[in-house]
Design an enzyme around this catalytic site. Structure first.
Site, PDB file in Angstrom:
ATOM      1  N   TYR A 148       0.838  -1.209   0.000  1.00  0.00           N
ATOM      2  CA  TYR A 148       0.000   0.000   0.000  1.00  0.00           C
ATOM      3  C   TYR A 148       0.868   1.252   0.000  1.00  0.00           C
ATOM      4  O   TYR A 148       0.630   2.188  -0.761  1.00  0.00           O
ATOM      5  CB  TYR A 148      -0.913  -0.001   1.236  1.00  0.00           C
ATOM      6  CG  TYR A 148      -1.948   1.106   1.225  1.00  0.00           C
ATOM      7  CD1 TYR A 148      -3.245   0.855   0.782  1.00  0.00           C
ATOM      8  CD2 TYR A 148      -1.629   2.402   1.636  1.00  0.00           C
ATOM      9  CE1 TYR A 148      -4.205   1.860   0.753  1.00  0.00           C
ATOM     10  CE2 TYR A 148      -2.574   3.415   1.604  1.00  0.00           C
ATOM     11  CZ  TYR A 148      -3.857   3.144   1.163  1.00  0.00           C
ATOM     12  OH  TYR A 148      -4.792   4.136   1.137  1.00  0.00           O
ATOM     13  N   PHE A 184      -6.686  19.663 -24.693  1.00  0.00           N
ATOM     14  CA  PHE A 184      -7.432  18.427 -24.949  1.00  0.00           C
ATOM     15  C   PHE A 184      -8.805  18.521 -24.268  1.00  0.00           C
ATOM     16  O   PHE A 184      -8.980  19.293 -23.329  1.00  0.00           O
ATOM     17  CB  PHE A 184      -6.639  17.219 -24.438  1.00  0.00           C
ATOM     18  CG  PHE A 184      -7.337  15.929 -24.745  1.00  0.00           C
ATOM     19  CD1 PHE A 184      -7.532  15.533 -26.063  1.00  0.00           C
ATOM     20  CD2 PHE A 184      -7.834  15.128 -23.740  1.00  0.00           C
ATOM     21  CE1 PHE A 184      -8.210  14.359 -26.357  1.00  0.00           C
ATOM     22  CE2 PHE A 184      -8.519  13.949 -24.025  1.00  0.00           C
ATOM     23  CZ  PHE A 184      -8.703  13.564 -25.340  1.00  0.00           C
ATOM     24  N   ASP A 185      -9.784  17.724 -24.731  1.00  0.00           N
ATOM     25  CA  ASP A 185     -11.153  17.902 -24.218  1.00  0.00           C
ATOM     26  C   ASP A 185     -11.299  17.643 -22.724  1.00  0.00           C
ATOM     27  O   ASP A 185     -12.065  18.329 -22.052  1.00  0.00           O
ATOM     28  CB  ASP A 185     -12.190  17.121 -25.051  1.00  0.00           C
ATOM     29  CG  ASP A 185     -11.909  15.644 -25.142  1.00  0.00           C
ATOM     30  OD1 ASP A 185     -10.772  15.249 -24.882  1.00  0.00           O
ATOM     31  OD2 ASP A 185     -12.830  14.880 -25.474  1.00  0.00           O
ATOM     32  N   ASP A 227       1.104  19.108 -20.840  1.00  0.00           N
ATOM     33  CA  ASP A 227       0.262  17.927 -20.958  1.00  0.00           C
ATOM     34  C   ASP A 227       1.119  16.979 -21.792  1.00  0.00           C
ATOM     35  O   ASP A 227       1.250  17.127 -23.004  1.00  0.00           O
ATOM     36  CB  ASP A 227      -1.051  18.284 -21.657  1.00  0.00           C
ATOM     37  CG  ASP A 227      -1.913  17.051 -21.904  1.00  0.00           C
ATOM     38  OD1 ASP A 227      -1.386  15.932 -21.827  1.00  0.00           O
ATOM     39  OD2 ASP A 227      -3.109  17.216 -22.194  1.00  0.00           O
ATOM     40  N   ALA A 249       1.183  13.695 -22.533  1.00  0.00           N
ATOM     41  CA  ALA A 249       0.735  12.374 -23.000  1.00  0.00           C
ATOM     42  C   ALA A 249       1.606  11.815 -24.136  1.00  0.00           C
ATOM     43  O   ALA A 249       1.961  10.644 -24.138  1.00  0.00           O
ATOM     44  CB  ALA A 249      -0.728  12.457 -23.439  1.00  0.00           C
ATOM     45  N   LYS A 252      -0.460   6.551 -23.300  1.00  0.00           N
ATOM     46  CA  LYS A 252       0.062   6.870 -24.632  1.00  0.00           C
ATOM     47  C   LYS A 252       1.564   6.518 -24.677  1.00  0.00           C
ATOM     48  O   LYS A 252       1.926   5.372 -24.838  1.00  0.00           O
ATOM     49  CB  LYS A 252      -0.156   8.356 -24.955  1.00  0.00           C
ATOM     50  CG  LYS A 252      -1.585   8.674 -25.363  1.00  0.00           C
ATOM     51  CD  LYS A 252      -2.481   8.914 -24.198  1.00  0.00           C
ATOM     52  CE  LYS A 252      -3.824   9.484 -24.577  1.00  0.00           C
ATOM     53  NZ  LYS A 252      -4.722   9.573 -23.412  1.00  0.00           N
ATOM     54  N   HIS A 258     -19.969  13.569 -26.630  1.00  0.00           N
ATOM     55  CA  HIS A 258     -19.588  12.656 -27.716  1.00  0.00           C
ATOM     56  C   HIS A 258     -19.568  11.188 -27.314  1.00  0.00           C
ATOM     57  O   HIS A 258     -19.802  10.316 -28.123  1.00  0.00           O
ATOM     58  CB  HIS A 258     -18.227  13.062 -28.299  1.00  0.00           C
ATOM     59  CG  HIS A 258     -17.117  13.129 -27.307  1.00  0.00           C
ATOM     60  ND1 HIS A 258     -17.059  14.109 -26.339  1.00  0.00           N
ATOM     61  CD2 HIS A 258     -16.038  12.338 -27.110  1.00  0.00           C
ATOM     62  CE1 HIS A 258     -15.969  13.923 -25.603  1.00  0.00           C
ATOM     63  NE2 HIS A 258     -15.342  12.853 -26.055  1.00  0.00           N
TER      64      HIS A 258
HETATM   65  N1  F0G Z   1      -4.212  14.900 -22.671  1.00  0.00           N
HETATM   66  C1  F0G Z   1      -4.149  14.497 -23.949  1.00  0.00           C
HETATM   67  C2  F0G Z   1      -3.327  15.262 -24.938  1.00  0.00           C
HETATM   68  C3  F0G Z   1      -4.857  13.364 -24.354  1.00  0.00           C
HETATM   69  O1  F0G Z   1      -4.798  12.987 -25.628  1.00  0.00           O
HETATM   70  C4  F0G Z   1      -5.623  12.649 -23.390  1.00  0.00           C
HETATM   71  C5  F0G Z   1      -6.387  11.483 -23.772  1.00  0.00           C
HETATM   72  C6  F0G Z   1      -5.632  13.117 -22.068  1.00  0.00           C
HETATM   73  C7  F0G Z   1      -4.920  14.243 -21.745  1.00  0.00           C
HETATM   74  C8  F0G Z   1      -6.423  12.421 -20.996  1.00  0.00           C
HETATM   75  O2  F0G Z   1      -5.811  11.232 -20.636  1.00  0.00           O
HETATM   76  O3  F0G Z   1      -7.442   9.432 -21.268  1.00  0.00           O
HETATM   77  O4  F0G Z   1      -5.568   8.997 -19.677  1.00  0.00           O
HETATM   78  O5  F0G Z   1      -7.482  10.381 -18.989  1.00  0.00           O
HETATM   79  N2  F0G Z   1      -6.618  11.166 -24.950  1.00  0.00           N
HETATM   80  C9  F0G Z   1      -7.313   9.989 -25.426  1.00  0.00           C
HETATM   81  C10 F0G Z   1      -7.466  10.082 -26.921  1.00  0.00           C
HETATM   82  C11 F0G Z   1      -8.566   9.648 -24.710  1.00  0.00           C
HETATM   83  O6  F0G Z   1      -8.175   9.225 -27.484  1.00  0.00           O
HETATM   84  O7  F0G Z   1      -6.879  10.956 -27.545  1.00  0.00           O
HETATM   85  P1  F0G Z   1      -6.621   9.947 -20.122  1.00  0.00           P
END
Ligand code: F0G
Length: 460
Positions: free
Chosen positions: A73, A125-126, A216, A218, A259, A450
């Site tokens: 833990y 990102f969304d 960010d 990713a 990613k 979406h």
């Molecule tokens: N930032 C970026 C640039 C992303 O592409 C994503 C996720 C996230 C943050 C959020 O990360 O999914 O681990 O919570 N992108 C995916 C996509 C969902 O299909 O592009 P997460």
């Protein structure tokens, strides 16, 4: 010059069977899924390019690392392996695990963002935008103007417009800007990279105003690959040296490890400031779990540690990004309009050019996604008016500049023969494009619609 063709720097040890259902069955399945590709059963998809997130193939060493995961833990050995990898590759000292990228955003933003704040960046990102708007703050897009032209070739379309950033700071005041976010690579802008020069220039501005600069991260490794192969003076640097140079400019990052760390689940926050780390730790414990696991199993942290090293190897990145470019090049050869230059993780088909007779309010990129599925069992995702959602205040649709169907390529999963299936199917849709009709919404959630929206074909 007689250069050898590239090939994958791995061979395949385990395979997973996929099968193709008939065209009639697919037409039936997508009707039952209310014309929303998210609502399909994955078993009914043949080549799944919905996302490159959490869909990669782990290596034998990552699977081996899983067996050695420490599930304690507190103070797990696997946490320290992950922390060491992050310290080593990103050079950021303080690490908090989270269950995925948006969870890292939730924790960091809980510590930093308050109502009325403004967060400038390059096409957030969304989920990032969602977490900002959920806190009644706003995201200001400061991406360079060139990013809005899908056919324009520019090596770093993810770059921040420095003038726009300065203006945003002047207009709102640094006191209302808790951070600037640079997304590397920029997913919403088409998987486009940000140059080292631009990152450094943004950092100079944020330092001058005392504003934290957050990445960010990713797809940070893919961004480093583009810097190495496109930016003058960087070709002699290794990917890890470039990562180091990029992160030297940052005060911290959020990471979706699904990613570029090539794991199926996981994320983290990495920070330079101990004070911010302490503030985030409180929210991490509330939302995610104890500070040395934050929603992750020990085994997953062990695989992540290994994945960070594999994901920052040049040969791996070269083969991955070349596969994406292969798909892009083949589509261009068939005359299909795609966004230029090709992204790192995905090819984006330009639906406004593909289906000029379907107005944006009838979701042309969604139509294209549905038809590609019916034609070849290939699943992409809409990056257009559906995703852009409604304005949180006016509740009006906010159609974006571009209407795209993203074909995101999972890491180390498909061969170029699968890419040929995608080309074949899209070509069939292209041939009957003039007969295609729009879609209208019959159900939508109040935020992030979406994922669950229902559609029906328009009658006329
Ligand atoms: N930032 C970026 C640039 C992303 O592409 C994503 C996720 C996230 C943050 C959020 O990360 O999914 O681990 O919570 N992108 C995916 C996509 C969902 O299909 O592009 P997460």
């Amino acid at each position: 010059m007689d250069t050898a063709p590239y090939s994958e720097p791995y061979k395949i040890k385990v395979v997973e069977q996929i099968k193709q259902i008939s065209r009639e069955e697919r037409a039936q399945k997508i009707r039952e899924a209310h014309y929303n590709l998210f609502l399909l059963h994955a078993e009914d998809v043949y080549v799944d390019l919905l996302t490159d997130s959490g869909t990669g193939a782990m290596s034998d060493r990552q699977w081996g690392a899983l067996m050695e995961g420490d599930e304690s833990y507190a103070g797990s050995r696997s946490f320290f392996a992950m922390k060491t990898a992050i310290n080593d590759i990103l050079g950021l000292p303080h690490v908090l695990p989270t269950h995925q990228g948006r969870a890292a955003e939730n924790v960091l933003f809980s510590a930093l963002i308050k109502e009325g704040d403004v967060i400038p960046g390059n096409s957030h990102f969304d989920t990032t935008k969602g977490h900002i708007e959920f806190r009644k703050a706003s995201a200001v897009d400061c991406t360079i103007a060139q990013s809005k032209d899908p056919s324009l070739n520019h090596p770093f379309k993810g770059n921040v417009d420095l003038m726009a950033l300065e203006q945003c700071i002047a207009q709102h005041g640094a006191g209302r800007i808790p951070m600037v976010i640079i997304t590397i690579t920029c997913n919403s802008g088409g998987g486009q990279p940000v140059s080292l020069e631009n990152i450094r220039a943004v950092a100079e501005i944020t330092k001058k105003h005392g504003i934290p600069l957050i990445f960010d991260a990713a797809r940070f490794a893919e961004n480093a690959y583009f810097i190495k192969t496109r930016e003058s003076g960087c070709d002699n640097l290794t990917i890890r040296e470039i990562c180091h140079e990029m992160f030297t400019c940052a005060d911290g990052c959020t990471m979706s490890s699904k990613k570029d760390a090539i794991v199926n689940m996981g994320g983290f926050i990495a920070l330079r400031s101990e004070e911010l780390f302490q503030a985030c730790s409180v929210f991490n414990i509330i939302y995610e779990g104890y500070i040395t696991y934050g929603g992750m199993s020990g085994r997953d942290m062990a695989a992540l540690a290994r994945g960070l090293y594999e994901g920052t190897e040049f040969d791996y990145l070269h083969s991955r990004i070349s596969q994406t470019a292969y798909l892009g090049k083949r589509l261009v050869e068939e005359g299909i309009p795609v966004l230029h230059p090709f992204g790192g993780h995905a090819i984006y088909v330009n639906a406004l050019e593909f289906l000029p007779h379907i107005p944006q309010e009838q979701f042309p990129a969604q139509v294209l996604g549905v038809e590609l599925y019916i034609e070849g069992g290939v699943r992409g995702v809409e990056i257009g008016t559906v995703l852009a959602d409604r304005d949180p205040v006016t509740r009006e649709n906010r159609p974006p500049n571009m209407e795209l169907l993203r074909l995101a390529i999972p890491r180390r999963v498909y061969t170029n023969n699968h890419m040929e299936v995608v080309v074949w199917a899209l070509k069939k849709v292209w041939q009957r494009r003039e007969q295609l009709k729009g879609l209208s919404l019959t159900f939508e959630a109040p935020i992030m619609r979406h994922f669950t929206a229902h559609f029906t074909p328009v009658s006329s």
